[in-house]
Write an enzyme that holds these catalytic residues in place. Structure first.
Site, short mmCIF file in Angstrom:
data_model
loop_
_atom_site.label_atom_id
_atom_site.label_comp_id
_atom_site.label_asym_id
_atom_site.label_seq_id
_atom_site.Cartn_x
_atom_site.Cartn_y
_atom_site.Cartn_z
N GLY A 1 -58.07 -16.60 -68.09
CA GLY A 1 -56.76 -16.48 -68.73
C GLY A 1 -56.29 -15.06 -68.86
O GLY A 1 -55.09 -14.79 -68.81
N LEU A 2 -57.22 -14.11 -69.01
CA LEU A 2 -56.80 -12.73 -69.17
C LEU A 2 -56.41 -12.14 -67.82
O LEU A 2 -55.41 -11.44 -67.71
CB LEU A 2 -57.92 -11.91 -69.82
CG LEU A 2 -57.48 -10.54 -70.36
CD1 LEU A 2 -58.22 -10.19 -71.64
CD2 LEU A 2 -57.70 -9.45 -69.32
N LYS A 23 -55.58 -13.81 -64.62
CA LYS A 23 -55.36 -15.07 -63.92
C LYS A 23 -55.44 -14.95 -62.41
O LYS A 23 -55.86 -15.88 -61.72
CB LYS A 23 -53.99 -15.64 -64.30
CG LYS A 23 -53.85 -16.08 -65.75
CD LYS A 23 -52.44 -16.53 -66.06
CE LYS A 23 -52.28 -16.91 -67.52
NZ LYS A 23 -53.04 -18.12 -67.88
N ASN A 51 -50.63 -19.74 -77.48
CA ASN A 51 -49.98 -19.57 -76.18
C ASN A 51 -49.63 -20.92 -75.59
O ASN A 51 -50.31 -21.91 -75.82
CB ASN A 51 -50.86 -18.76 -75.22
CG ASN A 51 -51.78 -19.64 -74.39
OD1 ASN A 51 -51.38 -20.18 -73.36
ND2 ASN A 51 -53.01 -19.82 -74.86
N GLY A 54 -48.91 -22.18 -69.55
CA GLY A 54 -48.68 -23.20 -68.53
C GLY A 54 -49.18 -22.84 -67.15
O GLY A 54 -48.51 -23.11 -66.14
N PHE A 55 -50.38 -22.23 -67.09
CA PHE A 55 -51.00 -21.90 -65.79
C PHE A 55 -50.05 -21.06 -64.92
O PHE A 55 -49.90 -21.31 -63.71
CB PHE A 55 -51.40 -23.16 -65.02
CG PHE A 55 -52.58 -23.90 -65.56
CD1 PHE A 55 -53.37 -23.40 -66.58
CD2 PHE A 55 -52.92 -25.15 -65.05
CE1 PHE A 55 -54.47 -24.11 -67.07
CE2 PHE A 55 -54.01 -25.87 -65.52
CZ PHE A 55 -54.79 -25.35 -66.55
N SER A 98 -56.56 -27.46 -70.84
CA SER A 98 -55.42 -26.72 -71.36
C SER A 98 -54.42 -27.69 -71.98
O SER A 98 -54.09 -28.71 -71.37
CB SER A 98 -54.73 -25.93 -70.25
OG SER A 98 -53.50 -25.40 -70.71
N ASN A 148 -51.34 -27.01 -72.30
CA ASN A 148 -50.02 -26.52 -71.91
C ASN A 148 -49.53 -27.03 -70.57
O ASN A 148 -48.49 -26.59 -70.08
CB ASN A 148 -50.03 -24.99 -71.91
CG ASN A 148 -50.42 -24.43 -73.28
OD1 ASN A 148 -49.96 -24.94 -74.30
ND2 ASN A 148 -51.27 -23.44 -73.29
N THR A 149 -50.28 -27.93 -69.94
CA THR A 149 -49.83 -28.63 -68.74
C THR A 149 -49.79 -30.12 -69.09
O THR A 149 -50.79 -30.69 -69.51
CB THR A 149 -50.79 -28.39 -67.56
OG1 THR A 149 -50.76 -27.00 -67.22
CG2 THR A 149 -50.38 -29.20 -66.34
N LYS A 206 -64.65 -27.26 -68.09
CA LYS A 206 -64.18 -26.66 -69.34
C LYS A 206 -63.44 -27.69 -70.17
O LYS A 206 -62.50 -28.32 -69.67
CB LYS A 206 -63.26 -25.46 -69.06
CG LYS A 206 -62.86 -24.70 -70.34
CD LYS A 206 -62.20 -23.38 -70.01
CE LYS A 206 -61.93 -22.56 -71.27
NZ LYS A 206 -61.38 -21.22 -70.97
N ASN A 208 -61.90 -24.62 -74.87
CA ASN A 208 -60.55 -24.09 -74.66
C ASN A 208 -59.85 -23.95 -76.01
O ASN A 208 -60.47 -24.08 -77.07
CB ASN A 208 -59.78 -25.03 -73.72
CG ASN A 208 -58.76 -24.31 -72.87
OD1 ASN A 208 -58.05 -23.43 -73.33
ND2 ASN A 208 -58.66 -24.69 -71.60
N GLY A 224 -58.63 -17.69 -81.13
CA GLY A 224 -58.96 -16.63 -82.07
C GLY A 224 -59.78 -17.12 -83.24
O GLY A 224 -60.38 -18.20 -83.20
N GLY A 256 -63.10 -17.95 -80.64
CA GLY A 256 -63.17 -17.31 -81.94
C GLY A 256 -64.23 -16.26 -82.10
O GLY A 256 -64.59 -15.91 -83.23
N SER A 282 -59.49 -13.68 -77.09
CA SER A 282 -58.59 -13.29 -78.18
C SER A 282 -59.18 -12.21 -79.07
O SER A 282 -58.46 -11.34 -79.58
CB SER A 282 -58.24 -14.52 -79.02
OG SER A 282 -57.53 -15.46 -78.25
#
Length: 344
Positions: A62-63, A65, A110, A113-114, A174, A176-177, A216, A245, A267, A296, A318
């Site tokens: 994610g950091l 990509k 966040n 969305g990939f 995720s 977000n998809t 994951k 995740n 986080g 976290g 995070s």
């Protein structure tokens, strides 16, 4: 420059722009050969999934990509780096703004969305990177691909990244998809793993070497879901598991500014939840599947707690945003102390 001095400036920026600025600054420092003087590489070898990791502290997906900054990030002392999530085709991701700080809780929400430049761009970067540590590649599906056809996207990426990856992570967690997390359950998971694993085994034959396959998962799982996923990991001989995740829970942050934004929460607030889920997985798996703990970690003690819960490796993300790169060294040192305690 000390990260504590830089952080107020970064936190005055939009989070996504600060992310991009920080990576570019890191790249400049790398090219100027400054990072090696600040962040010493600490050796604390760990064997996991048939590989030796220089130390057990990695960077979560994610950091970076697109694998644009592997060499620079590698100089921060990570034992391994995971890039992605990458999809077959480039995609913009969700509409901005899509990243939010919850400073009072040392947390991030966040809904990216990939967003990525596609698997071919990532491969070009993998071919030219010089980082000597292990590199995981995290793969996903495009947003426009119906979830019932997700396997085709995962296999497309799997085939292309196979010769460049130390391990490959299948990201089905995720939030977000749309409908992606449906793949964590029932027949959908079994069908997905069957198709991916079948192609994975054939690739091992074709290339003459084996690249471990990792799944994951989310922290938002009931005990019966955890038991089901464990059984699938064993049935399909999956090599590793990343827990966890981001969470869709807002417990403890719902009253904070940005606390009810849509997306995945990461986080400090997810630390306990992710560690509890990790422990539930490791209790069932009994060392039959390697487990990587993430979620976290913002101190060395939190990193150690993941290992105490059964993880072999840990990943940061995070926590780096709030504490800076010194968290890598702090985590390695704390884990080294934990190892010493076990030996004594």
């Amino acid at each position: 420059m000390s990260y504590s001095l830089l952080r107020p400036f970064l936190f005055s920026m939009d989070p996504e722009k600060a992310h991009e600025f920080t990576l570019e600054l890191l790249e400049k420092a790398h090219k100027a050969k400054l990072l090696g003087f600040v962040y010493a590489q600490q050796s604390l070898p760990v064997e996991c999934m048939g590989m030796v990791f220089n130390n057990p502290v990695g960077l979560a997906a994610g950091l970076d990509k697109n694998a644009d900054y592997i060499d620079a990030l590698g100089e921060l002392g990570f034992g391994f780096i995971e890039v992605g999530t990458v999809t077959p085709k480039p995609q913009e991701g969700n509409q901005k703004p899509r990243m939010f700080r919850l400073k009072e809780a040392n947390a991030i929400i966040n809904r990216m969305g990939f967003n990525n430049k596609g698997v071919d761009h990532l491969i070009r970067n993998m071919r030219k990177c010089k980082y000597k540590g292990n590199i995981g590649i995290n793969i996903g599906k495009n947003a426009i691909t119906p979830v019932e056809h997700a396997a085709a996207d995962y296999i497309y990426c799997l085939e292309r990244v196979y010769p460049y990856a130390s391990y490959i992570t299948v990201n089905i967690s995720s939030p977000n998809t749309k409908n992606l997390r449906d793949l964590q359950s029932g027949d959908a998971l079994r069908k997905l793993l069957f198709e991916i694993k079948s192609r994975h085994l054939q690739l091992a034959v074709d290339y003459g070497f084996y690249v471990p396959l990792v799944l994951k998962v989310a922290p938002d799982l009931e005990p019966e879901q955890i038991e089901f996923i464990c059984q699938q990991l064993l049935d399909f001989d999956i090599d590793g598991l990343i827990t966890t995740n981001t969470t869709i829970s807002r417990i403890g942050v719902e009253d904070l500014p940005n606390g009810n934004e849509a997306g995945g929460l990461s986080g400090r607030p997810v630390s306990h939840m992710s560690t509890m889920v990790l422990e539930q997985f490791t209790d069932i798996l009994e060392d039959k599947v390697a487990v990587i703990g993430v979620g976290g970690i913002d101190s060395g003690d939190k990193a150690v707690k993941k290992l105490q819960a059964g993880a072999s490796l840990v990943q940061l993300y995070s926590g780096l945003i709030y504490k800076g790169p010194s968290l890598v060294q702090e985590s390695i040192q704390a884990i080294g102390g934990y190892y010493d305690t076990l030996e004594s």
